[in-house]
Design a protein around this motif. Structure first.
Motif, short mmCIF file in Angstrom:
data_model
loop_
_atom_site.label_atom_id
_atom_site.label_comp_id
_atom_site.label_asym_id
_atom_site.label_seq_id
_atom_site.Cartn_x
_atom_site.Cartn_y
_atom_site.Cartn_z
N UNK A 78 -9.13 -0.81 -15.11
CA UNK A 78 -8.51 -1.62 -16.16
C UNK A 78 -7.43 -2.53 -15.58
N UNK A 79 -6.63 -2.00 -14.65
CA UNK A 79 -5.55 -2.77 -14.03
C UNK A 79 -5.35 -2.28 -12.60
N UNK A 80 -5.07 -3.22 -11.69
CA UNK A 80 -4.86 -2.87 -10.30
C UNK A 80 -3.60 -3.59 -9.80
N UNK A 81 -2.76 -2.85 -9.08
CA UNK A 81 -1.59 -3.44 -8.44
C UNK A 81 -1.67 -3.15 -6.94
N UNK A 82 -1.64 -4.20 -6.13
CA UNK A 82 -1.64 -4.06 -4.69
C UNK A 82 -0.25 -4.40 -4.15
N UNK A 83 0.24 -3.57 -3.24
CA UNK A 83 1.60 -3.74 -2.71
C UNK A 83 1.55 -3.77 -1.18
N UNK A 84 2.32 -4.68 -0.59
CA UNK A 84 2.43 -4.70 0.88
C UNK A 84 3.79 -5.26 1.27
N UNK A 85 4.33 -4.73 2.36
CA UNK A 85 5.61 -5.22 2.86
C UNK A 85 5.45 -6.52 3.66
N UNK A 86 4.25 -6.79 4.12
CA UNK A 86 3.99 -7.94 4.97
C UNK A 86 3.64 -9.17 4.12
N UNK A 87 4.45 -10.22 4.23
CA UNK A 87 4.22 -11.42 3.43
C UNK A 87 2.90 -12.09 3.79
#
Length: 313
Positions: free
Chosen positions: A201-210
């Motif tokens: 339904x919803x996905x959030x992707x996170x990364x420290x690298x710009x």
């Protein structure tokens, strides 16, 4: 057209390939290539147009991995090397096995290596339905296949690494249409996009690298997805709410740390899929999960790598 570049290489281990690649990405690097005997496909992902059949991947021992960064001649290479060496010391302090950790540099000539690596990256089917297709290739969809358009650029995650393969297979097994999925260390966005394609339904992707965040956002756009959000930063700082599934394809030390902080982002029946774990660190991660009161549901192994599915007890 050929040019002269400075190649800086770090002799390390499979476990440290990703964080050391991250060191290079924090600089004004013109490209990064990886040689890893535990991931033969990695020799076909680098940005260089060398003949891989003539490349001696075992030059530094059959267990050594090599991360190479390429810089223009105008750069202050001695300053860059000092920075890399200091960062490697920091990784050692965090308990990351960097192996030899030796830094070497030399001048090289290459032909349009910024894009020529693409000829080695081909359409790949993972699991039962997921097809990872480079944006520049044509492919005829078959039956119920789910096509993921991907241009990884300089971000980790093409689908050829065993850790990514296992995560894709596990997402295929566990994701359903009502799920909220958090992808920690999203890299190219391949796992976030996979979760969306599988019906999350919803996905959030996170990364420290710009650099990775920019690549992931582009890949989300390539796939015309409106339910995937990519954020730059630390999980605890930039993500709100709780997920049904959290996937983290990073390294063992980061996963051990996540076991201590991830629970507030999980529902009672949430799954924690962790990968990027070299076999030698499997027991460390299992112990950390058990100490944090997670129950182990499934362990998968592929090559020298491990993926673990767990949930809160």
């Amino acid at each position: 057209m050929q040019g002269k570049w400075i190649e800086v290489k770090v002799i390390t281990t499979s476990e440290a390939v990703e964080p050391i690649s991250g060191i290079f990405y924090g600089l004004d690097v013109k490209g990064v290539a990886i040689e890893d005997p535990n991931d033969i496909a990695s020799r076909e992902q680098g940005p260089l147009s060398w003949d891989f059949a003539d490349s001696n991947i075992f030059e530094y021992g059959d267990k050594a991995a090599v991360v190479k960064g390429y810089f223009s001649q105008e750069e202050d290479i001695e300053k860059i090397i000092k920075y890399i060496e200091d960062k490697i010391k920091e990784l050692k302090g965090l308990g990351v096995n960097v192996g030899d950790g030796k830094v070497i540099h030399m001048a090289v000539f290459e032909e349009d290596w910024a894009t020529s690596w693409k000829k080695y990256y081909k359409t790949l089917k993972l699991g039962k339905r997921i097809v990872i297709k480079p944006t520049w290739e044509d492919y005829d969809k078959k039956d119920d296949e789910l096509i993921i358009e991907l241009d990884p650029g300089m971000a980790f995650g093409t689908g050829t690494h065993e850790t990514t393969m296992m995560c894709v297979e596990l997402l295929e097994k566990y994701v359903d249409g009502d799920d909220v999925v958090f992808d920690i260390g999203t890299g190219s966005g391949i796992l976030a996009i996979t979760a969306s394609k599988l019906g999350a339904k919803k996905v959030v992707g996170v990364d420290l690298d710009e650099v990775a965040v920019d690549a992931a956002k582009e890949n989300v756009n390539f796939n015309n997805l409106d339910n995937v959000e990519i954020k730059c930063g630390n999980l605890v700082e930039v993500v709100e709410g709780k997920a049904d599934i959290i996937v983290a394809n990073i390294i063992a030390d980061v996963i051990v740390h996540l076991t201590k902080i991830v629970k507030p982002f999980m529902k009672n029946e949430s799954l924690f899929i962790s990968s990027g774990i070299i076999n030698d660190r499997k027991e460390d991660v299992l112990k950390a999960l058990e100490d944090a009161n997670f129950s182990i549901l499934e362990i998968r192994e592929m090559g020298d790598w491990v993926a673990i599915v767990s949930k809160i007890k």
